[in-house]
Write an enzyme that holds these catalytic residues in place. Structure first.
Site, PDB file in Angstrom:
ATOM      1  N   GLU A 211       0.875  -1.175   0.000  1.00 17.96           N
ATOM      2  CA  GLU A 211       0.000   0.000   0.000  1.00 17.96           C
ATOM      3  C   GLU A 211       0.911   1.223   0.000  1.00 17.96           C
ATOM      4  OE1 GLU A 211      -3.032  -0.144  -0.568  1.00 17.96           O
ATOM      5  OE2 GLU A 211      -3.531  -2.227  -0.104  1.00 17.96           O
ATOM      6  N   CYS A 245      -1.727   9.283   2.611  1.00 20.90           N
ATOM      7  CA  CYS A 245      -1.311   8.690   1.338  1.00 20.90           C
ATOM      8  C   CYS A 245      -2.285   8.991   0.210  1.00 20.90           C
ATOM      9  CB  CYS A 245      -1.114   7.185   1.491  1.00 20.90           C
ATOM     10  SG  CYS A 245      -2.596   6.285   1.966  1.00 20.90           S
TER      11      CYS A 245
END
Length: 463
Positions: A211, A245
């Site tokens: 991720e 993110c």
């Protein structure tokens, strides 16, 4: 604990075989145990997040703690269905056989989590790994030490090391762990480190979920509601001081809409994160994680201005590592700020003359983790979705797609590999195993030698 890593790993190697047979009731009990230890330490979690990132209790609750309660309850509700073998269809050569997919635990797994959402991004994959029936080693980030220490305490209270263990430490600890043949590695962090994780995993052919991140764009067209869009972008960009993110990394909008968007954006920033006297409200606005990261952001702003960008607002870094929300206009594609993921409260504005230009700008870079579209035009929205590859898409909002456990969350190529949350997290930590039970009246002998004339013509007709 670094000197105990080999011993712990060996214990988990033995126990993973026993754990492979765990049923739905045992796994649900572990999930409930995890929830209980979170609830009993909830105030301490908020204190740790405040110390590491100056997150307010409200922001920490929304983005970290309540998120995990939701993940746990969703897994408990659906785990029985997830674990049930899935019957699949037949083909000509196994017409009478019964075929199914069985989800088997991968075994002993390693979860390496980052500092920006240190509680959520450790606990979320942990929930999935427990649901899938694995032994687990957690390695939280050393850059959020208060949260990492608390996670160690919580896991030590609730679980035996042979099943779940939290190991604190610096970079060398992670490197030691990565030398071990884990059955799966789940990493959340930067693309640079993600490549290192993948190289280390290749030595043992360990499967990985990465991720990562990237430059997630916001595209507005001429039909977008500018005030609503500006409010949403301001919130999504500045929650956790931009250290997210999937934060909007830059905005693309028609040239004629720039000034109005800037006005609405600055109004939204002041309303959300400033006091009435015009100062940053530290009870609503997080700090930068450390001096190194703060210096990187300050340098990025300075270089961007040197490259021709206009500093409209912000840029001020205080001694307590507060970086004021920063807005840049006149940003060119070769500007320094377009060369890397920002990961901070800096928003560049780029204008375009037609939508195809905006699409082309995004496609020149890596595939982003998230793509945000603000438009009232179905045609424009569909065009952007079709022509730009990204991990996920959110239309007329930002960030909130991550909150739906029915959706897969993950990147593509440079922004990540694999998905997490809900069933997709369960799958990430499971091996999808093919199981076929042949009938005693099977037809397989038709394809054994010596071959009968015409059998392959017959099979070709039936396939």
């Amino acid at each position: 604990m670094i000197d105990q890593i080999d011993s712990i790993f060996q214990q988990q190697q033995l126990f993973k075989i026993e754990l492979r047979h765990s049923d739905v009731h045992e796994r649900i009990e572990k999930l409930r145990r995890l929830r209980r230890v979170i609830e009993s330490n909830e105030d301490l979690i908020y204190e740790a997040l405040a110390k590491d990132l100056r997150k307010s209790r409200n922001e920490a609750a929304i983005s970290e703690v309540l998120f995990i309660y939701g993940e746990i309850e969703f897994a408990i509700r659906h785990l029985r269905t997830w674990m049930r073998p899935k019957r699949v269809g037949r083909s000509m050569t196994n017409l009478l056989a019964k075929s199914s997919i069985v989800y088997q635990p991968k075994g002993a797994v390693l979860i390496i989590s980052p500092w920006n959402y240190p509680f959520q991004l450790t606990m979320s994959p942990l929930v999935s790994a427990i649901a899938a029936g694995n032994c687990i080693v957690l390695k939280p980030s050393e850059h959020s030490p208060y949260t990492a220490s608390l996670i160690w305490k919580m896991i030590s209270e609730a679980f035996d090391v042979k099943e779940i263990v939290c190991i604190e430490g610096e970079k060398s600890t992670a490197e030691t762990l990565l030398k071990l043949p884990f059955d799966h590695i789940f990493f959340t962090g930067s693309s640079v480190v993600g490549k290192q994780i993948m190289r280390a995993a290749s030595d043992h052919l360990s499967s990985v979920t990465l991720e990562l991140g990237g430059k997630s764009p916001v595209i507005l067209d001429e039909t977008a509601h500018l005030e609503k869009a500006a409010n949403k972008v301001a919130w999504g960009k500045l929650i956790n001081a931009g250290q997210t993110c999937i934060a909007p990394d830059y905005v693309l909008l028609p040239t004629g809409l720039r000034d109005e968007f800037v006005k609405h954006y600055l109004n939204a920033v002041k309303k959300m994160f400033f006091t009435g006297s015009g100062e940053i409200d530290p009870t609503r606005y997080a700090k930068i994680i450390n001096q190194k990261h703060a210096d990187r952001l300050s340098t990025l702003i300075a270089r961007s201005v040197e490259d021709g960008a206009t500093l409209v607002e912000g840029g001020l870094l205080s001694e307590d590592l507060t970086l004021n929300p920063t807005l840049l206009t006149g940003v060119s594609l070769d500007n320094a700020i377009m060369s890397e993921e920002i990961f901070g409260p800096i928003l560049p504005i780029i204008t375009y003359d037609n939508l195809e230009d905006a699409i082309s700008i995004v496609n020149q870079g890596e595939k982003p983790l998230a793509l945000y579209i603000f438009s009232e035009s179905r045609h424009h929205t569909q065009l952007i979705i079709q022509q730009i590859a990204s991990g996920g898409v959110c239309v007329n909002d930002v960030l909130i797609h991550v909150s739906n456990p029915h959706l897969p969350f993950g990147g593509v190529n440079g922004s990540g590999q694999g998905s997490c949350h809900g069933f997709f997290g369960f799958k990430a930590f499971s091996h999808e195993r093919a199981v076929m039970r042949q009938s005693k009246y099977d037809l397989s002998k038709w394809i054994y030698p010596p071959y009968k004339n015409g059998i392959f013509k017959l099979l070709k007709k039936w396939i």
